[in-house]
Write a protein that holds these residues in place. Structure first.
Motif, short mmCIF file in Angstrom:
data_model
loop_
_atom_site.label_atom_id
_atom_site.label_comp_id
_atom_site.label_asym_id
_atom_site.label_seq_id
_atom_site.Cartn_x
_atom_site.Cartn_y
_atom_site.Cartn_z
N PHE A 116 0.56 -1.23 0.29
CA PHE A 116 0.01 0.47 -0.15
C PHE A 116 0.86 0.54 -0.04
O PHE A 116 0.79 2.28 -0.54
CB PHE A 116 -0.76 -0.13 1.65
N ASP A 117 2.02 1.15 1.10
CA ASP A 117 2.72 2.57 0.31
C ASP A 117 3.28 2.75 -0.47
O ASP A 117 3.15 3.78 -0.87
CB ASP A 117 4.00 1.54 1.73
N LEU A 120 1.07 3.66 -3.05
CA LEU A 120 0.39 5.32 -3.28
C LEU A 120 1.31 6.70 -3.09
O LEU A 120 0.72 7.53 -3.63
CB LEU A 120 -0.23 5.78 -1.10
N ALA A 121 2.38 5.63 -2.31
CA ALA A 121 3.53 7.11 -2.59
C ALA A 121 3.33 7.42 -3.81
O ALA A 121 3.56 8.65 -4.57
CB ALA A 121 4.85 6.64 -2.14
N GLY A 131 -1.97 11.54 -1.04
CA GLY A 131 -1.38 11.59 -0.19
C GLY A 131 -1.55 12.12 1.27
O GLY A 131 -0.95 11.83 2.81
N PHE A 134 -3.87 10.96 2.99
CA PHE A 134 -3.39 9.38 3.63
C PHE A 134 -3.03 10.00 5.00
O PHE A 134 -3.42 9.61 6.58
CB PHE A 134 -2.46 8.75 3.27
N LEU A 135 -2.32 10.98 4.76
CA LEU A 135 -1.06 11.00 6.24
C LEU A 135 -2.09 11.76 7.34
O LEU A 135 -1.94 11.47 8.66
CB LEU A 135 -0.79 12.42 5.46
N PRO A 139 -0.83 8.50 9.78
CA PRO A 139 0.22 8.67 10.64
C PRO A 139 0.20 9.67 11.41
O PRO A 139 0.07 9.92 12.39
CB PRO A 139 1.71 9.74 9.70
N ARG A 140 -1.16 10.44 10.97
CA ARG A 140 -0.82 12.19 12.16
C ARG A 140 -2.18 11.34 13.12
O ARG A 140 -1.68 11.84 14.24
CB ARG A 140 -1.48 12.97 11.15
N LEU A 143 0.05 9.55 15.02
CA LEU A 143 1.08 10.21 16.52
C LEU A 143 0.80 10.46 17.48
O LEU A 143 1.08 10.94 18.08
CB LEU A 143 1.69 10.66 15.45
N ALA A 166 6.89 15.66 19.43
CA ALA A 166 9.03 15.52 18.75
C ALA A 166 9.24 13.99 19.74
O ALA A 166 9.29 13.17 18.52
CB ALA A 166 9.48 16.30 18.88
N GLU A 169 6.82 11.21 17.93
CA GLU A 169 7.78 11.13 16.20
C GLU A 169 9.05 10.04 16.79
O GLU A 169 9.57 9.23 16.26
CB GLU A 169 8.55 11.93 15.90
N MET A 170 9.92 10.44 17.86
CA MET A 170 11.06 9.78 18.50
C MET A 170 10.73 8.69 18.53
O MET A 170 11.70 8.36 18.51
CB MET A 170 11.75 10.55 19.25
N GLY A 173 10.29 6.41 15.15
CA GLY A 173 12.19 6.15 15.01
C GLY A 173 12.76 5.45 15.50
O GLY A 173 13.06 4.12 14.86
N ARG B 118 10.02 7.25 -4.40
CA ARG B 118 8.59 7.61 -4.65
C ARG B 118 8.39 6.45 -6.06
O ARG B 118 8.00 5.14 -5.88
CB ARG B 118 7.93 8.60 -4.97
N GLY B 173 17.18 6.63 13.00
CA GLY B 173 15.78 6.98 13.01
C GLY B 173 16.02 8.27 13.76
O GLY B 173 14.66 8.38 13.77
N GLY B 177 13.21 10.70 12.25
CA GLY B 177 11.87 10.11 12.65
C GLY B 177 11.82 9.75 11.94
O GLY B 177 11.18 8.82 10.62
N HIS B 178 9.98 10.76 11.33
CA HIS B 178 9.21 10.34 10.20
C HIS B 178 9.78 11.46 9.49
O HIS B 178 7.97 11.04 8.66
CB HIS B 178 7.82 9.77 10.77
N LEU B 181 8.49 9.67 5.50
CA LEU B 181 7.43 9.56 5.77
C LEU B 181 6.36 10.49 5.13
O LEU B 181 5.33 10.25 4.49
CB LEU B 181 6.30 9.06 7.10
N ARG B 184 7.69 11.67 1.49
CA ARG B 184 7.32 10.70 0.40
C ARG B 184 5.85 10.86 -0.29
O ARG B 184 5.03 11.09 -0.77
CB ARG B 184 7.35 9.45 0.41
N TYR B 185 4.70 11.03 1.28
CA TYR B 185 3.30 11.53 1.08
C TYR B 185 3.09 13.23 0.21
O TYR B 185 1.66 13.90 0.91
CB TYR B 185 3.03 11.84 1.97
N ARG B 202 19.67 17.79 18.65
CA ARG B 202 18.53 16.47 18.97
C ARG B 202 18.97 15.16 19.00
O ARG B 202 18.85 14.63 20.62
CB ARG B 202 17.23 17.23 19.27
#
Lengths: 213, 213
Positions: A116-117, A120-121, A131, A134-135, A139-140, A143, A166, A169-170, A173, B118, B173, B177-178, B181, B184-185, B202
DNA sequence: ATAAAATTGAACGGTTACGTTCAATTAAAA
DNA sequence: TTTTAATTGAACGTAACCGTTCAATTTTAT
């Protein structure tokens, strides 16, 4: 994805057989698009796979682009599942975080998700809205949930963060590293339960160390 | 990528004009493939863009697939640049790591790189070898260099790791982070110099904390 | 039963593209 | 200059695909 035409296909699908056909069409579209990408997939092949006339597809979904978008929409709903472990009280902070990390790993390494990734990308240049959509829905949202969990975890543990997003996100990651990249480029990675747990544990411990008070 | 037919196109391109044309063809192919993906790009459009006859393309590159593969090969050579800062002696461990992280961020957020990512990932299902080739010549080589740098850094600083590759992976990582992603989107992300430095710092501090003795 | 909506197959026009062939032309090597 | 290789334009055969039209048929609601 689209501006106002929400559920373009479903809004007048009262007939039960229509519902069934729409479902089959979307399933077939998913299979074809996942397998070949947008351009290399044909409406005709989708129709054949769905056991449906080409005209039927065009009558429900006006264009190939729209069919793709509608398929993505369905996938997003399916994908935005929550893999945050909520049992903070009963389980202890570290356990919950490790479980969550394991859930993430399990989900993100799934072959279907990877495919899918990829497709879609690739379509983002053709239509940036897919995009964006989807975000926002994948993912959003994810998160946000993660950040909320982590904040609770920090309250209960001896941890702190000035920027929860953050920190989330870390977390991602640390858990994924560049696994994502390897998967996208075709690397076969099937983590055993032990490996998954080890990776999750390592990531969580690192994350907790970084966020200690 | 290919098994034995290394440089299928260049091996008998003695004529200077041939060289020039091959170069233009590859440039045009890159532009078209990056813009439309593999399936949606046509040899005819590539020929037109390169200012070259279609027959010329077929005479140098036997098939569309091969042209794509050859283009990827060229990009990989271009992409496998090293952004590891080597000046460990003159600069101090932390500085070098931060510089390296900044270089990574700078490179990985470049639009061209994102577009390459992509379309290449999308073609992995069609031909897994392109993914394999890219991994070997891009990320894998990069991670090796990074691991080497990190080992030196650990020697000089008060740090340790039982698994240098895993540590390098973690470094990546933490830095990315992301971001990857989001890019890409289609998310527009142009980090200012300050933001980039802040993010790099950081990540490096976190990484050093994790690896402290 | 009857009216309305959905579905079908087949065909159509128009377009695009792959990859090839060929005779004619241009560029480079000897 | 002669000879060899590269390039070109144009055309060709073949195939796929998009999106539409239409009359005929099936499914469903009332």
């Amino acid at each position: 994805m689209a501006d106002t035409d929400d559920n373009l296909a479903i809004e007048r699908a009262d007939r039960p057989s229509s519902q069934r056909k729409i479902t089959k069409i979307l399933a077939a579209a998913r299979a074809e698009f996942f397998g070949n990408g947008f351009s290399a997939s044909s409406i005709e092949a989708i129709a054949a796979r769905a056991g449906v006339s080409k005209v039927t597809i065009y009558s429900w979904f006006k264009t190939k682009e729209n069919l793709f978008a509608e398929m993505v929409k369905g996938e997003c709903a399916h994908l935005s599942q929550n893999f945050v472990d909520e049992n903070l009280e009963s389980k202890g902070v570290r356990e919950v975080l490790i479980d969550t990390a394991e859930n993430m790993l399990d989900f993100l390494t799934r072959d279907e998700r990877v495919r899918f990734d990829r497709i879609l990308a690739a379509e983002v240049s053709r239509d940036p809205r897919v995009g964006q959509y989807f975000l926002d829905n994948g993912p959003r949202a994810l998160l946000q949930n993660l950040a909320k969990l982590l904040e609770s975890a920090m309250d209960q543990g001896k941890m702190q963060s000035s920027d929860p997003i953050a920190s989330a996100e870390m977390f991602v990651g640390l858990v994924m590293g560049h696994l994502d990249l390897l998967l996208r480029y075709g690397e076969k990675i099937d983590l055993t339960a032990d490996q998954r747990r080890a990776r999750a544990t390592r990531a969580v411990d690192a994350w907790m160390l970084i966020h200690q008070k």
